[in-house]
Design a protein around this motif. Structure first.
Motif, mmCIF file in Angstrom:
data_model
loop_
_atom_site.group_PDB
_atom_site.id
_atom_site.type_symbol
_atom_site.label_atom_id
_atom_site.label_comp_id
_atom_site.label_asym_id
_atom_site.label_seq_id
_atom_site.Cartn_x
_atom_site.Cartn_y
_atom_site.Cartn_z
ATOM 1 N N ALA A 235 0.819 -1.221 0.000
ATOM 2 C CA ALA A 235 0.000 0.000 0.000
ATOM 3 C C ALA A 235 0.852 1.270 0.000
ATOM 4 O O ALA A 235 0.308 2.374 0.022
ATOM 5 C CB ALA A 235 -0.911 -0.003 1.230
ATOM 6 N N SER A 236 2.166 1.137 -0.029
ATOM 7 C CA SER A 236 3.052 2.303 0.003
ATOM 8 C C SER A 236 2.963 3.097 -1.291
ATOM 9 O O SER A 236 2.602 2.572 -2.346
ATOM 10 C CB SER A 236 4.509 1.863 0.239
ATOM 11 O OG SER A 236 4.639 1.167 1.456
ATOM 12 N N GLU A 237 3.336 4.368 -1.189
ATOM 13 C CA GLU A 237 3.332 5.240 -2.371
ATOM 14 C C GLU A 237 4.275 4.694 -3.434
ATOM 15 O O GLU A 237 5.440 4.389 -3.143
ATOM 16 C CB GLU A 237 3.792 6.646 -1.957
ATOM 17 C CG GLU A 237 3.941 7.619 -3.115
ATOM 18 C CD GLU A 237 4.676 8.880 -2.711
ATOM 19 O OE1 GLU A 237 5.330 9.491 -3.591
ATOM 20 O OE2 GLU A 237 4.612 9.259 -1.522
ATOM 21 N N PRO A 238 3.812 4.555 -4.685
ATOM 22 C CA PRO A 238 4.723 4.109 -5.748
ATOM 23 C C PRO A 238 5.866 5.096 -5.951
ATOM 24 O O PRO A 238 5.765 6.268 -5.578
ATOM 25 C CB PRO A 238 3.822 4.036 -6.987
ATOM 26 C CG PRO A 238 2.423 3.993 -6.456
ATOM 27 C CD PRO A 238 2.440 4.755 -5.166
ATOM 28 N N MET A 239 6.923 4.639 -6.578
ATOM 29 C CA MET A 239 8.108 5.465 -6.793
ATOM 30 C C MET A 239 7.968 6.398 -7.997
ATOM 31 O O MET A 239 8.853 7.231 -8.238
ATOM 32 C CB MET A 239 9.329 4.566 -7.007
ATOM 33 C CG MET A 239 9.845 3.863 -5.773
ATOM 34 S SD MET A 239 10.433 5.014 -4.491
ATOM 35 C CE MET A 239 11.627 5.992 -5.395
ATOM 36 N N SER A 244 12.875 10.937 -10.516
ATOM 37 C CA SER A 244 13.771 12.011 -10.953
ATOM 38 C C SER A 244 14.600 12.579 -9.816
ATOM 39 O O SER A 244 15.599 13.267 -10.046
ATOM 40 C CB SER A 244 12.964 13.133 -11.616
ATOM 41 O OG SER A 244 12.034 13.691 -10.700
ATOM 42 N N ALA A 245 14.218 12.282 -8.568
ATOM 43 C CA ALA A 245 14.981 12.755 -7.404
ATOM 44 C C ALA A 245 16.169 11.855 -7.092
ATOM 45 O O ALA A 245 16.977 12.185 -6.230
ATOM 46 C CB ALA A 245 14.064 12.851 -6.184
ATOM 47 N N ILE A 246 16.279 10.718 -7.774
ATOM 48 C CA ILE A 246 17.401 9.807 -7.553
ATOM 49 C C ILE A 246 18.584 10.309 -8.376
ATOM 50 O O ILE A 246 18.571 10.282 -9.610
ATOM 51 C CB ILE A 246 17.036 8.363 -7.943
ATOM 52 C CG1 ILE A 246 15.894 7.860 -7.045
ATOM 53 C CG2 ILE A 246 18.254 7.450 -7.835
ATOM 54 C CD1 ILE A 246 15.381 6.481 -7.415
ATOM 55 N N LEU A 247 19.622 10.769 -7.686
ATOM 56 C CA LEU A 247 20.773 11.382 -8.339
ATOM 57 C C LEU A 247 22.005 10.480 -8.334
ATOM 58 O O LEU A 247 22.967 10.753 -9.047
ATOM 59 C CB LEU A 247 21.102 12.710 -7.661
ATOM 60 C CG LEU A 247 19.950 13.728 -7.588
ATOM 61 C CD1 LEU A 247 20.393 14.979 -6.849
ATOM 62 C CD2 LEU A 247 19.428 14.060 -8.979
ATOM 63 N N ALA A 248 21.997 9.441 -7.549
ATOM 64 C CA ALA A 248 23.149 8.549 -7.459
ATOM 65 C C ALA A 248 23.296 7.740 -8.743
ATOM 66 O O ALA A 248 22.302 7.448 -9.426
ATOM 67 C CB ALA A 248 22.978 7.605 -6.273
ATOM 68 N N PRO A 249 24.531 7.367 -9.105
ATOM 69 C CA PRO A 249 24.706 6.434 -10.224
ATOM 70 C C PRO A 249 23.862 5.180 -9.980
ATOM 71 O O PRO A 249 23.884 4.615 -8.882
ATOM 72 C CB PRO A 249 26.199 6.113 -10.175
ATOM 73 C CG PRO A 249 26.816 7.271 -9.467
ATOM 74 C CD PRO A 249 25.810 7.742 -8.469
ATOM 75 N N THR A 250 23.106 4.767 -10.998
ATOM 76 C CA THR A 250 22.114 3.699 -10.799
ATOM 77 C C THR A 250 22.242 2.614 -11.851
ATOM 78 O O THR A 250 22.364 2.893 -13.048
ATOM 79 C CB THR A 250 20.684 4.271 -10.840
ATOM 80 O OG1 THR A 250 20.535 5.237 -9.788
ATOM 81 C CG2 THR A 250 19.646 3.178 -10.653
ATOM 82 N N LEU A 251 22.210 1.378 -11.380
ATOM 83 C CA LEU A 251 22.180 0.197 -12.238
ATOM 84 C C LEU A 251 20.858 -0.526 -11.999
ATOM 85 O O LEU A 251 20.526 -0.862 -10.861
ATOM 86 C CB LEU A 251 23.357 -0.729 -11.911
ATOM 87 C CG LEU A 251 23.369 -2.101 -12.588
ATOM 88 C CD1 LEU A 251 23.514 -1.972 -14.105
ATOM 89 C CD2 LEU A 251 24.496 -2.976 -12.016
ATOM 90 N N GLY A 272 13.056 6.593 -15.893
ATOM 91 C CA GLY A 272 12.720 7.603 -14.897
ATOM 92 C C GLY A 272 13.894 8.116 -14.090
ATOM 93 O O GLY A 272 13.874 9.249 -13.612
ATOM 94 N N ILE A 273 14.934 7.295 -13.923
ATOM 95 C CA ILE A 273 16.090 7.693 -13.119
ATOM 96 C C ILE A 273 17.145 8.294 -14.037
ATOM 97 O O ILE A 273 17.604 7.634 -14.977
ATOM 98 C CB ILE A 273 16.675 6.482 -12.360
ATOM 99 C CG1 ILE A 273 15.618 5.888 -11.413
ATOM 100 C CG2 ILE A 273 17.914 6.890 -11.569
ATOM 101 C CD1 ILE A 273 16.041 4.601 -10.743
ATOM 102 N N PRO A 274 17.541 9.520 -13.804
ATOM 103 C CA PRO A 274 18.502 10.174 -14.700
ATOM 104 C C PRO A 274 19.796 9.371 -14.854
ATOM 105 O O PRO A 274 20.454 9.037 -13.872
ATOM 106 C CB PRO A 274 18.776 11.519 -14.008
ATOM 107 C CG PRO A 274 17.549 11.778 -13.187
ATOM 108 C CD PRO A 274 17.096 10.425 -12.724
#
Length: 309
Positions: A235-239, A244-251, A272-274
């Motif tokens: 029931a948590s809020e979806p991401m 767009s607030a995720i700024l860390a390098p992401t895999l 969605g993740i830059p």
């Protein structure tokens, strides 16, 4: 001959009566042995509400600390064969999330994603860690992504393995079951567990039947607890609005044959993740770090060595 038949009958009766119990002993002993072989120590960390049980290993390297987060209904042990590839040169921390494993369950304890994420911040504070490399699978990926979006200063990099937290463009097998009113994680019988186990991985490692029977028994015993945890985190809020607030390098990594969370979700995360990097693994299901721990470790190490800037 009669004595032999009696001995065989007694052995069959003993095996039948102790089958799940013996499976529990074998499973727990094998996990403890693996952790010891990979030099992972079991340490209980006191956070605000509980003692969080963790595996920890590796040198105290502030810029090379990895926090590994398991998925719903799993525990810290699923990371063992993946984590062993990093204990020589990284500090590794693997918690049993609240309600799971040895950390234990408390009715009404709060298992939604924001609360679980704040517990991870408490854990990092207690461990004296500023920034951490986050890797999470399924629900653990959801928690990791939430942390990266809401506490960007604490996250050096983010890796999502078949992460929950976004709607799926195409329904998974589990999605169709949930739509029909049945949660495959709420196990009522050994047959239910066999179906769930078959959905979690496309190429699972070999596990003795007696151990699978013990795990099935644990799922049945925890049915009500798992139902509460699932309802809270589901029931948590979806991401969606926070990517767009995720700024860390992401895999972003996904198994092509994931039956729990459809592979079509992977592109949503990557879009969605830059600057996110996307890897789709052929022939793999929902748990790449369990199905192919060596290959997944090699991919993750390459990402850590050359993160996106």
């Amino acid at each position: 001959m009669f004595v032999v038949l009696i001995v065989v009958a007694l052995l069959v009766l003993w095996t039948w009566r102790t089958w799940p119990r013996l499976g529990h002993l074998i499973y727990d002993a094998s996990i403890a042995l693996e952790a010891r072989l990979y030099r992972l120590d079991k340490i209980t960390m006191p956070i605000a509400e509980m003692g969080m049980v963790t595996y920890q290993a590796g040198p105290d390297t502030p810029d090379r600390t990895i926090l590994m987060l398991h998925g719903f209904s799993a525990d810290k042990s699923i990371w063992l064969r993946f984590a062993k590839h990093f204990v020589d040169d990284c500090r590794v921390i693997i918690p049993d999330l609240a309600g799971h494993g040895e950390t234990g369950f408390k009715a009404g304890g709060g298992y939604n994603i924001p609360v679980q994420a704040e517990r991870m911040i408490q854990l990092l504070d207690v461990c004296g860690i500023g920034k951490v490399h986050l890797i999470g699978n399924s629900m653990g990926g959801y928690i990791a992504a939430w942390l990266a979006a809401t506490h960007p200063g604490r996250v050096a990099s983010l890796t999502l393995l078949d992460a929950a937290g976004l709607p799926s463009p195409e329904p998974s097998d589990m999605g169709r079951m949930l739509e029909a009113g049945r949660n495959p994680f709420l196990v009522n019988s050994a047959a239910d567990f066999r179906q769930l186990y078959g959905m979690t991985m496309a190429s699972p490692p070999w596990v003795p039947r007696i151990v699978l029977a013990a795990i099935a028994e644990r799922y049945q015993e925890r049915r009500e607890e798992l139902a509460e945890i699932f309802d809270d985190f589901h029931a948590s809020e979806p991401m969606t609005a926070r990517l767009s607030a995720i700024l860390a390098p992401t895999l972003v990594v996904w198994g092509r044959k994931d039956r729990l969370l459809h592979v079509s979700s992977a592109q949503l995360w990557a879009n969605g993740i830059p600057g996110a990097r996307l890897e789709i693994l052929e022939g793999i299901g929902h748990m790449p770090m369990v199905e192919r721990p060596r290959d997944m470790a090699a991919l993750y190490r390459e990402f850590l060595e050359r993160p996106r800037r």
